[in-house]
Design a protein around this motif. Structure first.
Motif, PDB file in Angstrom:
ATOM      1  N   ASN A  41      61.708 -40.277-105.461  1.00 36.34           N
ATOM      2  CA  ASN A  41      62.703 -39.947-104.450  1.00 36.34           C
ATOM      3  C   ASN A  41      64.069 -40.492-104.842  1.00 36.34           C
ATOM      4  N   ARG A  42      65.098 -39.732-104.538  1.00 40.44           N
ATOM      5  CA  ARG A  42      66.463 -40.236-104.690  1.00 40.44           C
ATOM      6  C   ARG A  42      66.833 -41.001-103.421  1.00 40.44           C
ATOM      7  N   ILE A  43      67.530 -42.114-103.585  1.00 41.52           N
ATOM      8  CA  ILE A  43      67.893 -42.959-102.454  1.00 41.52           C
ATOM      9  C   ILE A  43      69.393 -43.197-102.464  1.00 41.52           C
ATOM     10  N   ASP A  73      59.634 -46.301-100.657  1.00 40.27           N
ATOM     11  CA  ASP A  73      60.739 -45.347-100.518  1.00 40.27           C
ATOM     12  C   ASP A  73      60.990 -44.568-101.807  1.00 40.27           C
ATOM     13  N   LEU A  74      60.730 -45.169-102.932  1.00 43.83           N
ATOM     14  CA  LEU A  74      61.063 -44.549-104.214  1.00 43.83           C
ATOM     15  C   LEU A  74      59.986 -43.588-104.712  1.00 43.83           C
ATOM     16  N   VAL A  75      58.730 -43.886-104.431  1.00 46.07           N
ATOM     17  CA  VAL A  75      57.635 -43.084-104.968  1.00 46.07           C
ATOM     18  C   VAL A  75      57.105 -42.160-103.885  1.00 46.07           C
ATOM     19  N   MET A 115      68.222 -38.807 -95.572  1.00 43.56           N
ATOM     20  CA  MET A 115      66.911 -38.292 -95.982  1.00 43.56           C
ATOM     21  C   MET A 115      66.853 -38.272 -97.503  1.00 43.56           C
ATOM     22  N   SER A 116      65.753 -38.792 -98.079  1.00 43.38           N
ATOM     23  CA  SER A 116      65.643 -38.848 -99.530  1.00 43.38           C
ATOM     24  C   SER A 116      65.332 -37.472-100.092  1.00 43.38           C
ATOM     25  N   GLU A 117      65.753 -37.284-101.329  1.00 44.44           N
ATOM     26  CA  GLU A 117      65.553 -35.998-101.997  1.00 44.44           C
ATOM     27  C   GLU A 117      64.503 -36.168-103.077  1.00 44.44           C
ATOM     28  N   GLN A 118      63.467 -35.353-103.073  1.00 39.53           N
ATOM     29  CA  GLN A 118      62.418 -35.470-104.047  1.00 39.53           C
ATOM     30  C   GLN A 118      62.759 -34.643-105.272  1.00 39.53           C
ATOM     31  N   VAL A 119      62.364 -35.180-106.447  1.00 38.23           N
ATOM     32  CA  VAL A 119      62.593 -34.483-107.700  1.00 38.23           C
ATOM     33  C   VAL A 119      61.256 -33.968-108.216  1.00 38.23           C
TER      34      VAL A 119
END
Length: 267
Positions: free
Chosen positions: A16-18, A254-256, A1-5
């Motif tokens: 998002n962190r991947i 996935d990144l944004v 699961m990605s972590e949002q900053v």
């Protein structure tokens, strides 16, 4: 699961962190999109391969084989904005909308001015790279120019060519790194959201900064796939270009972080 900053600044979405293996997932999704819309993807790749053949024919006719490497490297610099049609196709597939080559080739109209500005930025990098590459080539081979028949051996298989390869490769890598940070996800973002090119570039740079190793892996995979296409005298681009283009859309998604829903207004 990605972590949002946290939110970076006004107008710039969260990143998002991947994980380091996520780029392989993007390629797998790119392959799925290519299979879902093969006429668009393969047609797009064939169009670029045809342009490559024409460029090769012109270089052969004018004995300009020394331009092959700079043009190959320059293609990587401008490819992010040239692949807008592939991002649009992936967007449509994800949204369940119809896809066609006509829609892919006119995708830039969704945000014409800002996509054009990004194209100008990448074109300036391309021009700078071509001038630098020509200058470097003249500095090392002005008094011993390679013949067309022995170009590869002269440039790649001689000990005397090692300084040329190191200098040219080093400068090219610096430019490519900067362009990758600028354009990693900025083009698909301009296609997907009503933002300007400054916000898109800032978001792309921040995505690379927040995920340095995964994005390094992604950059290496792009070079590997596109390089394989170029090394086969552009034939491989028919398949590798659409896979990478479709995968870039999924990298952006996935990144944004998705836009937060607007708060309801009080009546």
């Amino acid at each position: 699961m990605s972590e949002q900053v946290a939110v970076l600044s006004s107008g710039v979405p969260r990143i998002n962190r991947i994980s380091a293996d996520q780029p392989w997932t993007w390629l797998a999704r790119g392959w799925v999109d290519l299979r879902a819309a093969p006429a668009v993807g393969l047609g797009y790749g064939a169009l670029f391969a045809l342009v490559g053949f024409l460029v090769l024919a012109l270089m052969a006719a004018w004995d300009l084989f020394e331009l092959f490497l700079p043009l190959a490297g320059g293609f990587l610099l401008v490819a992010p904005v040239l692949a807008v049609g592939l991002y649009e196709t992936s967007r449509r597939l994800q949204a369940g909308e119809p896809c066609s080559m006509r829609l892919a080739l006119t995708a830039w109209q969704r945000n014409l001015g800002q996509v054009a500005l990004l194209g100008v930025v990448l074109l300036l990098f391309f021009i700078a790279w071509m001038r630098l590459a020509s200058l470097i080539f003249m500095l090392f081979f002005a008094y011993d120019p390679p013949s067309p028949s022995g170009f590869l051996e002269h440039v790649f298989l001689r000990w005397e060519s090692i300084p040329f390869l190191l200098v040219g490769g080093g400068i090219g890598a610096l430019l490519a790194t900067l362009v990758f940070a600028i354009a990693a996800i900025s083009a698909p973002m301009l296609l997907d959201r009503d933002v300007n090119v400054v916000v898109a570039i800032a978001t792309s740079v921040e995505a690379v900064r927040r995920n340095p190793f995964p994005m390094f892996v992604w950059a290496c995979l792009i070079v590997l796939f596109i390089g394989a296409g170029l090394a086969t005298f552009y034939l491989g681009l028919i398949v590798t270009l659409p896979i990478v283009g479709h995968a870039t859309w999924h990298a952006y998604r996935d990144l944004v972080a998705a836009p937060e829903p607007a708060e309801p207004r009080e009546l």
